[in-house]
Design an enzyme around this catalytic site. Sequence first.
Site, PDB file in Angstrom:
ATOM      1  N   GLU A 179      -3.025  17.853 -11.857  1.00 10.45           N
ATOM      2  CA  GLU A 179      -3.396  18.268 -13.215  1.00 10.45           C
ATOM      3  C   GLU A 179      -4.869  18.628 -13.336  1.00 10.45           C
ATOM      4  O   GLU A 179      -5.573  18.173 -14.231  1.00 10.45           O
ATOM      5  CB  GLU A 179      -3.009  17.174 -14.227  1.00 10.45           C
ATOM      6  CG  GLU A 179      -2.880  17.722 -15.641  1.00 10.45           C
ATOM      7  CD  GLU A 179      -2.214  16.745 -16.598  1.00 10.45           C
ATOM      8  OE1 GLU A 179      -1.108  16.278 -16.301  1.00 10.45           O
ATOM      9  OE2 GLU A 179      -2.821  16.470 -17.649  1.00 10.45           O
ATOM     10  N   ASN A 222       1.832  19.570 -21.198  1.00  9.38           N
ATOM     11  CA  ASN A 222       1.554  18.686 -22.337  1.00  9.38           C
ATOM     12  C   ASN A 222       1.696  19.414 -23.672  1.00  9.38           C
ATOM     13  O   ASN A 222       1.247  18.899 -24.701  1.00  9.38           O
ATOM     14  CB  ASN A 222       0.139  18.102 -22.214  1.00  9.38           C
ATOM     15  CG  ASN A 222       0.000  17.254 -20.961  1.00  9.38           C
ATOM     16  OD1 ASN A 222       0.944  16.567 -20.574  1.00  9.38           O
ATOM     17  ND2 ASN A 222      -1.147  17.320 -20.306  1.00  9.38           N
ATOM     18  N   ARG A 273      -1.109  22.297 -14.714  1.00  8.06           N
ATOM     19  CA  ARG A 273      -0.121  21.255 -15.020  1.00  8.06           C
ATOM     20  C   ARG A 273      -0.284  20.737 -16.443  1.00  8.06           C
ATOM     21  O   ARG A 273       0.668  20.253 -17.055  1.00  8.06           O
ATOM     22  CB  ARG A 273      -0.207  20.109 -14.004  1.00  8.06           C
ATOM     23  CG  ARG A 273       0.879  19.073 -14.206  1.00  8.06           C
ATOM     24  CD  ARG A 273       1.051  18.142 -13.027  1.00  8.06           C
ATOM     25  NE  ARG A 273       2.095  17.165 -13.316  1.00  8.06           N
ATOM     26  CZ  ARG A 273       2.617  16.337 -12.425  1.00  8.06           C
ATOM     27  NH1 ARG A 273       2.197  16.340 -11.180  1.00  8.06           N
ATOM     28  NH2 ARG A 273       3.573  15.488 -12.775  1.00  8.06           N
ATOM     29  N   LYS A 331       4.338  11.626 -11.199  1.00 10.77           N
ATOM     30  CA  LYS A 331       3.510  10.798 -12.091  1.00 10.77           C
ATOM     31  C   LYS A 331       4.202   9.452 -12.266  1.00 10.77           C
ATOM     32  O   LYS A 331       5.373   9.396 -12.653  1.00 10.77           O
ATOM     33  CB  LYS A 331       3.342  11.462 -13.460  1.00 10.77           C
ATOM     34  CG  LYS A 331       2.244  12.493 -13.503  1.00 10.77           C
ATOM     35  CD  LYS A 331       1.980  12.932 -14.940  1.00 10.77           C
ATOM     36  CE  LYS A 331       0.899  13.980 -14.999  1.00 10.77           C
ATOM     37  NZ  LYS A 331       0.715  14.521 -16.368  1.00 10.77           N
ATOM     38  N   ARG A 370       0.825  -1.241   0.000  1.00  9.34           N
ATOM     39  CA  ARG A 370       0.000   0.000   0.000  1.00  9.34           C
ATOM     40  C   ARG A 370       0.845   1.271   0.000  1.00  9.34           C
ATOM     41  O   ARG A 370       0.404   2.329   0.425  1.00  9.34           O
ATOM     42  CB  ARG A 370      -0.972   0.025   1.185  1.00  9.34           C
ATOM     43  CG  ARG A 370      -1.971  -1.096   1.157  1.00  9.34           C
ATOM     44  CD  ARG A 370      -3.265  -0.702   1.835  1.00  9.34           C
ATOM     45  NE  ARG A 370      -4.224  -1.783   1.720  1.00  9.34           N
ATOM     46  CZ  ARG A 370      -4.350  -2.747   2.622  1.00  9.34           C
ATOM     47  NH1 ARG A 370      -3.607  -2.754   3.694  1.00  9.34           N
ATOM     48  NH2 ARG A 370      -5.235  -3.701   2.431  1.00  9.34           N
ATOM     49  N   HIS A 420       2.282  17.507 -26.814  1.00  7.83           N
ATOM     50  CA  HIS A 420       2.106  16.091 -26.505  1.00  7.83           C
ATOM     51  C   HIS A 420       0.879  15.476 -27.183  1.00  7.83           C
ATOM     52  O   HIS A 420       0.878  14.283 -27.463  1.00  7.83           O
ATOM     53  CB  HIS A 420       2.016  15.864 -24.993  1.00  7.83           C
ATOM     54  CG  HIS A 420       3.350  15.945 -24.305  1.00  7.83           C
ATOM     55  ND1 HIS A 420       4.150  17.073 -24.348  1.00  7.83           N
ATOM     56  CD2 HIS A 420       4.036  15.041 -23.561  1.00  7.83           C
ATOM     57  CE1 HIS A 420       5.255  16.856 -23.655  1.00  7.83           C
ATOM     58  NE2 HIS A 420       5.216  15.632 -23.169  1.00  7.83           N
ATOM     59  N   HIS A 446       9.937   9.532 -27.742  1.00  4.98           N
ATOM     60  CA  HIS A 446       8.901  10.419 -27.182  1.00  4.98           C
ATOM     61  C   HIS A 446       9.262  11.896 -27.378  1.00  4.98           C
ATOM     62  O   HIS A 446       8.446  12.688 -27.865  1.00  4.98           O
ATOM     63  CB  HIS A 446       8.709  10.090 -25.696  1.00  4.98           C
ATOM     64  CG  HIS A 446       7.824  11.059 -24.987  1.00  4.98           C
ATOM     65  ND1 HIS A 446       6.459  11.114 -25.209  1.00  4.98           N
ATOM     66  CD2 HIS A 446       8.095  12.050 -24.090  1.00  4.98           C
ATOM     67  CE1 HIS A 446       5.938  12.086 -24.466  1.00  4.98           C
ATOM     68  NE2 HIS A 446       6.912  12.654 -23.778  1.00  4.98           N
ATOM     69  N   LYS A 470       9.196  23.093 -13.476  1.00  9.59           N
ATOM     70  CA  LYS A 470       8.272  21.984 -13.223  1.00  9.59           C
ATOM     71  C   LYS A 470       7.814  21.988 -11.764  1.00  9.59           C
ATOM     72  O   LYS A 470       6.639  21.759 -11.475  1.00  9.59           O
ATOM     73  CB  LYS A 470       8.914  20.647 -13.582  1.00  9.59           C
ATOM     74  CG  LYS A 470       7.951  19.502 -13.335  1.00  9.59           C
ATOM     75  CD  LYS A 470       7.961  18.424 -14.350  1.00  9.59           C
ATOM     76  CE  LYS A 470       6.778  17.481 -14.116  1.00  9.59           C
ATOM     77  NZ  LYS A 470       6.863  16.254 -14.859  1.00  9.59           N
ATOM     78  N   HIS A 504       1.851  12.389 -29.144  1.00  9.33           N
ATOM     79  CA  HIS A 504       1.375  11.040 -28.819  1.00  9.33           C
ATOM     80  C   HIS A 504       0.741  10.373 -30.041  1.00  9.33           C
ATOM     81  O   HIS A 504       0.861   9.165 -30.226  1.00  9.33           O
ATOM     82  CB  HIS A 504       0.357  11.092 -27.673  1.00  9.33           C
ATOM     83  CG  HIS A 504       1.009  11.227 -26.322  1.00  9.33           C
ATOM     84  ND1 HIS A 504       0.345  11.708 -25.216  1.00  9.33           N
ATOM     85  CD2 HIS A 504       2.265  10.951 -25.900  1.00  9.33           C
ATOM     86  CE1 HIS A 504       1.169  11.714 -24.174  1.00  9.33           C
ATOM     87  NE2 HIS A 504       2.346  11.266 -24.566  1.00  9.33           N
ATOM     88  N   GLU A 539      12.039  18.578 -24.321  1.00 14.78           N
ATOM     89  CA  GLU A 539      11.275  18.862 -23.092  1.00 14.78           C
ATOM     90  C   GLU A 539      11.867  20.068 -22.355  1.00 14.78           C
ATOM     91  O   GLU A 539      11.159  20.775 -21.651  1.00 14.78           O
ATOM     92  CB  GLU A 539      11.262  17.632 -22.169  1.00 14.78           C
ATOM     93  CG  GLU A 539      10.629  16.379 -22.781  1.00 14.78           C
ATOM     94  CD  GLU A 539       9.106  16.333 -22.650  1.00 14.78           C
ATOM     95  OE1 GLU A 539       8.490  17.325 -22.228  1.00 14.78           O
ATOM     96  OE2 GLU A 539       8.537  15.272 -22.997  1.00 14.78           O
TER      97      GLU A 539
HETATM   98  N1  GLY Z   1       5.173  15.126 -17.975  1.00 11.54           N
HETATM   99  C1  GLY Z   1       4.077  15.944 -17.663  1.00 11.54           C
HETATM  100  C2  GLY Z   1       3.768  16.022 -16.213  1.00 11.54           C
HETATM  101  O1  GLY Z   1       4.533  15.543 -15.404  1.00 11.54           O
HETATM  102  O2  GLY Z   1       2.748  16.540 -15.852  1.00 11.54           O
END
Ligand code: GLY
Length: 371
Positions: free
Chosen positions: A240, A248, A244, A146, A124, A251, A269, A230, A255, A188
Amino acid sequence: MITHDTVRVELGERSYDVLVGEGLLAQAGSHISPILKQNRVFVVTDDNVAPLHLEILERSLEDNGISCEAFVLPAGDQTKSFEHLQKLINALLSHKIERNSTIIALGGGVVGDLAGFAASITLRGVDYIQIPTTLLAQVDSSVGGKTAINTEHGKNLVGMFHQPRLVLADIGTLDSLPQREFLAGYAEVVKYGLINDPDFFGWLEGHGAAMRDGNRDGRRKAVVTSCQAKADIVAADEREAGQRALLNLGHTFGHALEAETGYSDMLLHGEGVAIGSIMAFDLSVRVGLCPSEDAARVHRHFAAVGLGTGLDHLQGVSWRAEILVDHMGRDKKVRDGRMTFVLVKGIGEAFLSQDVAPDDLIQTLKDSGAS
Ligand code: GLY
């Protein structure tokens, strides 16, 4: 002597530091030791990174009285799967991981995302530390919590928000990165300038090529600036709900290109993000939001460092605009059936939009080389 910069990710009791500098891998034990609940760690890495960096990490841990077991996974995106998640968790359990143990992710985005996800659900939830060894992981995936694996329905569709306790970004590890991977991560880095920091974009125009060619001061400044950008966004919007999503930029397009190339080595990527960012600028120019000179500057900069800027960069793929739009419709950022795009009013002025007309999308893709 302080050999690193510190960026703080402010998230209340889950706040943590991102250390950026040279030699951090060799000093890892002394940075990690104070935050451990138990002098026992489980290092997760892959078979590309292990021969380069594992021994130096293990030695530093041992020197600081920390016992360590290492799990070496196959390198590559296929490892971010249910199968490898299950294998990893079973290996951790059979080595008697406890709630107070800590997992260390040593490697790029694949290792970080998989090890972080395993940390979030094993017993957990146990602590984990990120030691990113690629530019992409240092400036993006290791910061912000993430974690995810891919499924047959798409990338990163199963995962958790689970913040690390510490991030150690050793700039020296970038020396062993192939140039193609460095550039994919560089896309990035540029993204942070494009979102809200035009001065940083201007600095990158002057220093990007030297960074690519190994300039360590430039690399360190770029990683620190990116991590700070960031950290600010994550502190303001961890899950997000809004801001946040600006991360993207490029992206949604990117994607779709990755999906069309089967998430293969044909398009990394970050390479998809570079082309996708150009498309976001071109789309913004098309709908009258962004001066064409700003889009031209972004084109010029990516081309100058050696990143592809359009679909013609990838030979042998017959790009169809309608199919790419179909891929975009499957993106996990679709809300109530509407696609969310990050558009721009100029360099450093990104915003979210759900009002993109399908015709404008199709024309943007066609201008980039799709039929
Ligand atoms: N890579 C995008 C984020 O971490 O929100």
